[in-house]
Design a protein around this motif. Structure first.
Motif, mmCIF file in Angstrom:
data_model
loop_
_atom_site.group_PDB
_atom_site.id
_atom_site.type_symbol
_atom_site.label_atom_id
_atom_site.label_comp_id
_atom_site.label_asym_id
_atom_site.label_seq_id
_atom_site.Cartn_x
_atom_site.Cartn_y
_atom_site.Cartn_z
ATOM 1 N N HIS A 1 -2.021 -30.258 -52.438
ATOM 2 C CA HIS A 1 -1.655 -28.833 -52.240
ATOM 3 C C HIS A 1 -2.162 -27.907 -53.280
ATOM 4 O O HIS A 1 -2.242 -28.301 -54.402
ATOM 5 N N LYS A 2 -2.750 -26.730 -53.061
ATOM 6 C CA LYS A 2 -3.103 -25.873 -54.119
ATOM 7 C C LYS A 2 -2.002 -24.730 -54.123
ATOM 8 O O LYS A 2 -2.259 -23.889 -55.025
ATOM 9 N N LYS A 3 -1.470 -24.255 -52.608
ATOM 10 C CA LYS A 3 -0.942 -23.096 -52.682
ATOM 11 C C LYS A 3 0.526 -23.488 -53.412
ATOM 12 O O LYS A 3 0.956 -24.639 -53.194
ATOM 13 N N MET A 4 0.720 -22.475 -54.232
ATOM 14 C CA MET A 4 2.165 -22.525 -54.916
ATOM 15 C C MET A 4 3.356 -22.860 -54.025
ATOM 16 O O MET A 4 4.128 -23.751 -54.198
ATOM 17 N N LYS A 5 3.458 -22.172 -52.816
ATOM 18 C CA LYS A 5 4.537 -22.366 -51.965
ATOM 19 C C LYS A 5 4.536 -24.003 -51.362
ATOM 20 O O LYS A 5 5.587 -24.393 -51.357
ATOM 21 N N ASP A 6 3.414 -24.342 -51.217
ATOM 22 C CA ASP A 6 3.276 -25.935 -50.776
ATOM 23 C C ASP A 6 3.749 -26.820 -51.826
ATOM 24 O O ASP A 6 4.217 -27.740 -51.377
ATOM 25 N N ARG A 7 3.245 -26.457 -53.016
ATOM 26 C CA ARG A 7 3.601 -27.345 -54.087
ATOM 27 C C ARG A 7 4.987 -27.518 -54.306
ATOM 28 O O ARG A 7 5.637 -28.492 -54.630
ATOM 29 N N ILE A 8 5.732 -26.323 -54.281
ATOM 30 C CA ILE A 8 7.209 -26.148 -54.429
ATOM 31 C C ILE A 8 7.841 -27.089 -53.582
ATOM 32 O O ILE A 8 8.763 -27.684 -53.597
ATOM 33 N N ARG A 9 7.374 -26.722 -52.242
ATOM 34 C CA ARG A 9 8.109 -27.318 -50.983
ATOM 35 C C ARG A 9 7.960 -28.640 -51.243
ATOM 36 O O ARG A 9 8.852 -29.504 -50.733
ATOM 37 N N ARG B 1 6.994 -26.594 -63.363
ATOM 38 C CA ARG B 1 6.091 -26.003 -64.220
ATOM 39 C C ARG B 1 4.610 -26.416 -63.833
ATOM 40 O O ARG B 1 3.907 -25.364 -63.843
ATOM 41 N N LEU B 2 4.519 -27.530 -63.561
ATOM 42 C CA LEU B 2 2.985 -28.268 -62.962
ATOM 43 C C LEU B 2 2.852 -27.441 -61.534
ATOM 44 O O LEU B 2 1.426 -27.368 -61.228
ATOM 45 N N ALA B 3 3.815 -27.393 -60.816
ATOM 46 C CA ALA B 3 3.706 -26.668 -59.312
ATOM 47 C C ALA B 3 3.018 -25.463 -59.658
ATOM 48 O O ALA B 3 2.283 -25.032 -58.956
ATOM 49 N N GLY C 1 -0.552 -25.208 -61.364
ATOM 50 C CA GLY C 1 -1.634 -25.718 -60.578
ATOM 51 C C GLY C 1 -1.865 -25.033 -59.301
ATOM 52 O O GLY C 1 -2.610 -25.265 -58.303
ATOM 53 N N GLY C 2 -0.977 -24.145 -58.858
ATOM 54 C CA GLY C 2 -0.754 -23.152 -57.542
ATOM 55 C C GLY C 2 -1.979 -22.180 -57.682
ATOM 56 O O GLY C 2 -2.581 -21.809 -58.824
ATOM 57 N N ASP C 3 -1.967 -21.471 -56.637
ATOM 58 C CA ASP C 3 -3.003 -20.481 -56.412
ATOM 59 C C ASP C 3 -2.408 -18.964 -56.561
ATOM 60 O O ASP C 3 -3.055 -17.956 -56.521
ATOM 61 N N THR C 4 -1.124 -18.956 -57.167
ATOM 62 C CA THR C 4 -0.502 -17.768 -57.461
ATOM 63 C C THR C 4 -0.623 -17.068 -58.937
ATOM 64 O O THR C 4 -0.183 -18.013 -59.624
ATOM 65 N N LYS C 5 -1.132 -15.979 -59.224
ATOM 66 C CA LYS C 5 -1.117 -15.476 -60.508
ATOM 67 C C LYS C 5 0.028 -15.155 -60.904
ATOM 68 O O LYS C 5 0.836 -14.530 -60.192
ATOM 69 N N VAL C 6 0.394 -15.640 -61.909
ATOM 70 C CA VAL C 6 1.852 -15.350 -62.838
ATOM 71 C C VAL C 6 1.665 -14.577 -64.112
ATOM 72 O O VAL C 6 1.034 -14.819 -64.892
ATOM 73 N N PRO C 7 2.543 -13.423 -64.169
ATOM 74 C CA PRO C 7 2.523 -12.786 -65.430
ATOM 75 C C PRO C 7 2.962 -13.480 -66.818
ATOM 76 O O PRO C 7 3.799 -14.548 -66.407
ATOM 77 N N LEU D 1 12.831 -21.385 -60.811
ATOM 78 C CA LEU D 1 12.825 -22.381 -59.644
ATOM 79 C C LEU D 1 13.663 -23.499 -59.421
ATOM 80 O O LEU D 1 14.107 -23.963 -58.628
ATOM 81 N N TRP D 2 14.070 -24.197 -60.728
ATOM 82 C CA TRP D 2 14.951 -25.280 -60.837
ATOM 83 C C TRP D 2 16.441 -24.894 -60.432
ATOM 84 O O TRP D 2 17.097 -25.467 -59.651
ATOM 85 N N LEU D 3 16.838 -23.398 -60.797
ATOM 86 C CA LEU D 3 18.041 -22.930 -60.435
ATOM 87 C C LEU D 3 17.870 -22.983 -58.816
ATOM 88 O O LEU D 3 18.923 -23.078 -58.162
ATOM 89 N N TYR D 4 16.934 -22.190 -58.314
ATOM 90 C CA TYR D 4 16.723 -22.132 -56.909
ATOM 91 C C TYR D 4 16.695 -23.556 -56.229
ATOM 92 O O TYR D 4 17.510 -23.596 -55.279
ATOM 93 N N GLN D 5 16.181 -24.498 -56.726
ATOM 94 C CA GLN D 5 16.395 -25.843 -56.079
ATOM 95 C C GLN D 5 17.834 -26.342 -56.307
ATOM 96 O O GLN D 5 18.066 -26.804 -55.188
ATOM 97 N N MET D 6 18.332 -26.235 -57.205
ATOM 98 C CA MET D 6 20.007 -26.674 -57.316
ATOM 99 C C MET D 6 20.865 -25.935 -56.548
ATOM 100 O O MET D 6 21.598 -26.227 -55.729
#
Length: 238
Positions: free
Chosen positions: A95-103, A153-155, A158-164, A175-180
């Protein structure tokens, strides 16, 4: 309830004692017996003597390989993280999309934890206290936690979303807190096949990625700074 000794070794240290195939087989037999009892009787109700009897070994042998019940849990955490490492990396490559990588990361965790859902229920009762060795926020679980955060972090990278830049440093932890939080919801989800968890994951993940995209706007910088300060407070050990 039988009082157990405080853990004085990590899962890796326990494993290092199994230096021969026979010793490794014995250690694995004790470990598997403990997990089976934790699933059947519950963590709190199971004693080291119960585990030794289940594995057909002397009580001293059980303590030789695992210094306490908590050591079994730390070994379980480590094994789960190691089991999903390669699977997570491979899934993300598709996957390249951040959403798909996290999913893909979330799905792998749910798949691996499914056989131990009841056991996880008992473990999450230890989660709020960072001084508890079984808490995912404890010093004892630091290496396991850091590897899980590294996957996220790798997700992101390697994703397609720009992050400040200022958000990029703390986003994997967030995102880890979200996962928990999702895993906690999943544990208590009584819907068929945990469909409510899957629905919550889809909707919340889409919202999160949208917010990350919006965070690049100049107008969002003060809000972003406040959020990061809150996260910093959460991440600072008590």
């Amino acid at each position: 309830m039988t009082k157990t000794a405080k853990p004085n070794s990590t899962p890796r240290a326990s494993a290092s004692r199994a230096s021969t195939p026979r010793a490794e087989d014995t250690r694995r037999k004790i470990y598997d017996s403990a997990l089976q009892l934790f699933r059947e009787k519950g963590f709190e109700q199971t004693t080291m003597r119960d585990i030794a009897q289940k594995a057909s070994v002397a009580l001293g042998a059980a303590y030789y390989y695992f210094s306490s019940k908590e050591a079994f849990v730390l070994a379980f955490y480590s094994e789960m993280q190691q089991s999903c490492h390669e699977a997570v990396l491979q899934a993300m490559q598709e996957h390249k999309k951040m959403k798909d990588r996290i999913r893909s990361i979330l799905q792998k965790h749910f798949e691996l934890l499914e056989p131990n859902r009841k056991f996880c229920d008992a473990l999450f009762r230890h989660a709020p206290d960072s001084q508890d060795p079984l808490s995912p926020f404890s010093e004892e679980t630091r290496s396991i936690r850091e590897q899980a955060i590294e996957h996220l972090r790798l997700a992101v990278e390697g994703g397609d979303t720009k992050v400040p830049p200022d958000l990029q440093k703390r986003l994997p932890y967030m995102l880890w807190l979200y996962q928990m939080a999702l895993i906690l919801f999943w544990i208590y989800d009584r819907s068929p096949s945990q469909q409510r968890t899957h629905q919550l994951t889809e909707k919340s993940l889409g919202l999160m990625v949208t917010l990350i995209r919006l965070s690049t706007l100049p107008l969002m910088k003060p809000i972003r700074r406040t959020v990061l300060e809150l996260v910093e407070t959460l991440a600072t050990p008590s």
